[in-house]
Design an enzyme around this catalytic site. Structure first.
Site, PDB file in Angstrom:
ATOM      1  N   SER A  10       0.846  -1.203   0.000  1.00  0.00           N
ATOM      2  CA  SER A  10       0.000   0.000   0.000  1.00  0.00           C
ATOM      3  C   SER A  10       0.879   1.249   0.000  1.00  0.00           C
ATOM      4  O   SER A  10       1.579   1.544   0.972  1.00  0.00           O
ATOM      5  CB  SER A  10      -0.915   0.016   1.224  1.00  0.00           C
ATOM      6  OG  SER A  10      -1.579   1.260   1.275  1.00  0.00           O
ATOM      7  N   HIS A  35      -0.993  -1.581  -4.074  1.00  0.00           N
ATOM      8  CA  HIS A  35      -2.316  -1.172  -3.588  1.00  0.00           C
ATOM      9  C   HIS A  35      -2.336   0.356  -3.529  1.00  0.00           C
ATOM     10  O   HIS A  35      -1.509   0.976  -2.859  1.00  0.00           O
ATOM     11  CB  HIS A  35      -2.530  -1.793  -2.208  1.00  0.00           C
ATOM     12  CG  HIS A  35      -3.845  -1.474  -1.569  1.00  0.00           C
ATOM     13  ND1 HIS A  35      -4.936  -2.306  -1.661  1.00  0.00           N
ATOM     14  CD2 HIS A  35      -4.239  -0.427  -0.802  1.00  0.00           C
ATOM     15  CE1 HIS A  35      -5.947  -1.777  -0.984  1.00  0.00           C
ATOM     16  NE2 HIS A  35      -5.552  -0.634  -0.447  1.00  0.00           N
ATOM     17  N   ASP A  37      -4.498   3.715  -2.643  1.00  0.00           N
ATOM     18  CA  ASP A  37      -5.646   4.231  -1.894  1.00  0.00           C
ATOM     19  C   ASP A  37      -6.074   5.581  -2.444  1.00  0.00           C
ATOM     20  O   ASP A  37      -5.342   6.566  -2.341  1.00  0.00           O
ATOM     21  CB  ASP A  37      -5.260   4.388  -0.414  1.00  0.00           C
ATOM     22  CG  ASP A  37      -5.123   3.047   0.274  1.00  0.00           C
ATOM     23  OD1 ASP A  37      -6.045   2.224   0.156  1.00  0.00           O
ATOM     24  OD2 ASP A  37      -4.085   2.815   0.931  1.00  0.00           O
ATOM     25  N   MET A  39      -8.655   8.558  -2.005  1.00  0.00           N
ATOM     26  CA  MET A  39      -9.560   9.116  -0.989  1.00  0.00           C
ATOM     27  C   MET A  39      -9.997  10.521  -1.417  1.00  0.00           C
ATOM     28  O   MET A  39      -9.181  11.301  -1.925  1.00  0.00           O
ATOM     29  CB  MET A  39      -8.838   9.210   0.353  1.00  0.00           C
ATOM     30  CG  MET A  39      -8.265   7.880   0.816  1.00  0.00           C
ATOM     31  SD  MET A  39      -7.552   8.008   2.447  1.00  0.00           S
ATOM     32  CE  MET A  39      -6.799   6.382   2.616  1.00  0.00           C
ATOM     33  N   HIS A  68      -7.992   1.049  -4.707  1.00  0.00           N
ATOM     34  CA  HIS A  68      -8.997   1.003  -3.638  1.00  0.00           C
ATOM     35  C   HIS A  68      -9.688   2.364  -3.609  1.00  0.00           C
ATOM     36  O   HIS A  68      -9.104   3.358  -3.168  1.00  0.00           O
ATOM     37  CB  HIS A  68      -8.260   0.686  -2.323  1.00  0.00           C
ATOM     38  CG  HIS A  68      -9.132   0.637  -1.115  1.00  0.00           C
ATOM     39  ND1 HIS A  68      -8.623   0.551   0.163  1.00  0.00           N
ATOM     40  CD2 HIS A  68     -10.488   0.653  -0.981  1.00  0.00           C
ATOM     41  CE1 HIS A  68      -9.623   0.520   1.026  1.00  0.00           C
ATOM     42  NE2 HIS A  68     -10.762   0.584   0.359  1.00  0.00           N
ATOM     43  N   MET A  70     -11.995   4.919  -2.234  1.00  0.00           N
ATOM     44  CA  MET A  70     -12.742   5.394  -1.067  1.00  0.00           C
ATOM     45  C   MET A  70     -13.324   6.757  -1.433  1.00  0.00           C
ATOM     46  O   MET A  70     -12.921   7.799  -0.909  1.00  0.00           O
ATOM     47  CB  MET A  70     -11.813   5.473   0.146  1.00  0.00           C
ATOM     48  CG  MET A  70     -11.447   4.088   0.682  1.00  0.00           C
ATOM     49  SD  MET A  70      -9.950   4.103   1.682  1.00  0.00           S
ATOM     50  CE  MET A  70      -8.717   3.926   0.407  1.00  0.00           C
ATOM     51  N   MET A 139     -11.665  -4.742   5.446  1.00  0.00           N
ATOM     52  CA  MET A 139     -10.994  -3.633   6.129  1.00  0.00           C
ATOM     53  C   MET A 139     -10.841  -3.986   7.616  1.00  0.00           C
ATOM     54  O   MET A 139     -11.827  -4.254   8.293  1.00  0.00           O
ATOM     55  CB  MET A 139     -11.804  -2.337   6.013  1.00  0.00           C
ATOM     56  CG  MET A 139     -11.976  -1.782   4.600  1.00  0.00           C
ATOM     57  SD  MET A 139     -10.437  -1.521   3.718  1.00  0.00           S
ATOM     58  CE  MET A 139      -9.571  -0.401   4.800  1.00  0.00           C
ATOM     59  N   ASP A 175      -6.925  -5.489   4.699  1.00  0.00           N
ATOM     60  CA  ASP A 175      -6.311  -4.164   4.585  1.00  0.00           C
ATOM     61  C   ASP A 175      -6.450  -3.372   5.888  1.00  0.00           C
ATOM     62  O   ASP A 175      -7.567  -3.090   6.334  1.00  0.00           O
ATOM     63  CB  ASP A 175      -7.021  -3.417   3.435  1.00  0.00           C
ATOM     64  CG  ASP A 175      -6.386  -2.077   3.104  1.00  0.00           C
ATOM     65  OD1 ASP A 175      -5.260  -1.812   3.563  1.00  0.00           O
ATOM     66  OD2 ASP A 175      -7.024  -1.297   2.362  1.00  0.00           O
TER      67      ASP A 175
HETATM   68  C1  DX5 Z   1      -6.568   2.670   4.908  1.00  0.00           C
HETATM   69  C2  DX5 Z   1      -6.032   2.112   3.618  1.00  0.00           C
HETATM   70  C3  DX5 Z   1      -4.935   1.137   3.748  1.00  0.00           C
HETATM   71  C4  DX5 Z   1      -3.694   1.652   4.412  1.00  0.00           C
HETATM   72  C5  DX5 Z   1      -3.072   0.541   5.190  1.00  0.00           C
HETATM   73  O1  DX5 Z   1      -7.695   3.422   4.628  1.00  0.00           O
HETATM   74  O2  DX5 Z   1      -7.064   1.483   2.878  1.00  0.00           O
HETATM   75  O3  DX5 Z   1      -4.595   0.568   2.481  1.00  0.00           O
HETATM   76  O4  DX5 Z   1      -2.752   2.145   3.530  1.00  0.00           O
HETATM   77  O5  DX5 Z   1      -2.004   1.064   5.877  1.00  0.00           O
HETATM   78  P1  DX5 Z   1      -1.362   0.346   7.122  1.00  0.00           P
HETATM   79  O6  DX5 Z   1      -0.744  -0.923   6.600  1.00  0.00           O
HETATM   80  O7  DX5 Z   1      -0.390   1.326   7.596  1.00  0.00           O
HETATM   81  O8  DX5 Z   1      -2.472   0.070   8.085  1.00  0.00           O
HETATM   82 ZN    ZN Z   2      -6.533   0.405   1.061  1.00  0.00          ZN
END
Ligand code: DX5
Ligand code: ZN
Length: 218
Positions: A10, A35, A37, A39, A68, A70, A139, A175
Site C-alpha cells: 500500500s 495497492h 488508496d 480518498m 482502492h 474510497m 478492512m 487491509d
Molecule cells: C486505509 C487504507 C490502507 C492503508 C493501510 O484506509 O485502505 O490501504 O494504507 O495502511 P497500514 O498498513 O499502515 O495500516
Molecule cells: Zn486500502
C-alpha cells in the site's frame, strides 16, 4: 500452488515525493501487487490522489495495480481509473445505491471487480453479488489513514467470508494494521492477500519486510 500469501504494497505509507522510485523498489523487493488508496475527503476524512497520478506511476512497475476507491459517486470515475492503468477497482458498497451494476461496469472495462467491507459492514452485503466479484477486501481498520491498529474482531469476518465464497476463485485481501505479529493469524483465518503500508515502508529493508509478512523469514 504458492504456499505463501500474496503481499500487496500500500503506497499510502510511501514517500510521495519519490513515488515512482518507491514503487520500483517494492516491485524489486518481491511485492505481488501495488495497492493504491484513492480518498476524496467525503467518503473518508482524507484526500490522496487521482487518475493522473496513477497514470504517471504506471510505467514504474509491471505488477498489478489494485485501486482502492474510497470515494463518493464512484460510478462517474470508473472509466478514468480504468484508463489510467488500474488492473482492479475495489469499491465500497456504501458509496453507490446499485452496487451490482457498478461491479458489472468495472468488469466491462476488463478490470477485476473488488468490494471492500468496512469493519461495521456485514458480509451479508455480498451474499447475492459473489458471481460479480473477483476480490473481497476486508478492512481491518476504519478507512482513511495508514498506521492504525488492527481491529481483531474482523478475524471472525475473514472466516465467515472464506466459508461464504466456497470454491469460487475470489481473492480475500485484508487491509489495515497488518503487521509481522498478526499476519499469520490473518492467513489462518482464510485470507490470501495481505495489504500492508506501514509494515513495508516504515522500516528500511523492503525485501526483508515483505518476506517477514509472507512468513518466509522470522
Ligand atoms: C486505509 C487504507 C490502507 C492503508 C493501510 O484506509 O485502505 O490501504 O494504507 O495502511 P497500514 O498498513 O499502515 O495500516
Ligand atoms: Zn486500502
Amino acid at each position: 500452488m504458492n504456499q505463501y500469501p500474496k503481499v500487496s504494497s500500500s503506497i499510502l505509507s510511501a514517500n510521495f515525493a519519490f513515488l515512482g522510485k518507491e514503487i520500483q523498489e517494492v516491485t524489486q523487493a518481491g511485492a505481488d501487487s501495488i495497492h493504491i488508496d484513492v480518498m476524496d475527503g467525503h467518503f473518508v476524512p482524507n484526500i490522496t490522489l487521482g487518475p493522473q497520478i496513477i497514470k504517471a506511476i504506471r510505467p514504474y512497475s509491471s505488477l498489478p495495480f489494485d485501486v482502492h476507491l474510497m470515494i463518493k459517486n464512484v460510478d462517474s470515475y470508473i472509466n478514468h481509473f480504468a484508463e489510467a492503468g488500474a488492473d482492479s477497482l475495489i469499491i465500497h458498497p456504501e458509496t453507490e445505491p446499485h452496487v451490482h451494476r457498478t461491479l458489472q461496469a468495472i468488469r466491462k472495462f476488463g478490470k477485476k471487480a473488488g468490494i471492500a467491507l468496512n469493519p461495521a459492514t456485514s458480509p451479508q452485503v455480498i451474499e447475492y453479488l459473489l458471481d460479480e466479484i473477483d476480490i473481497i477486501l476486508i478492512m481491518t481498520v476504519n478507512p482513511g489513514f495508514g498506521g492504525q491498529s488492527f481491529i481483531y474482531s474482523q478475524l471472525e469476518k475473514i472466516k465467515s467470508v472464506h466459508s461464504m465464497i466456497g470454491k469460487r476463485p475470489i481473492e480475500i485481501a485484508v487491509d489495515g494494521g497488518v503487521n509481522f505479529e498478526n499476519s499469520s493469524k490473518i492467513i489462518e483465518a482464510g485470507a490470501s492477500t495481505l495489504v500492508a503500508g506501514t509494515a513495508i515502508f516504515n522500516e528500511a529493508g523492503y525485501e526483508k519486510n515483505i518476506k517477514r509478512l509472507k512468513g518466509k523469514i522470522a
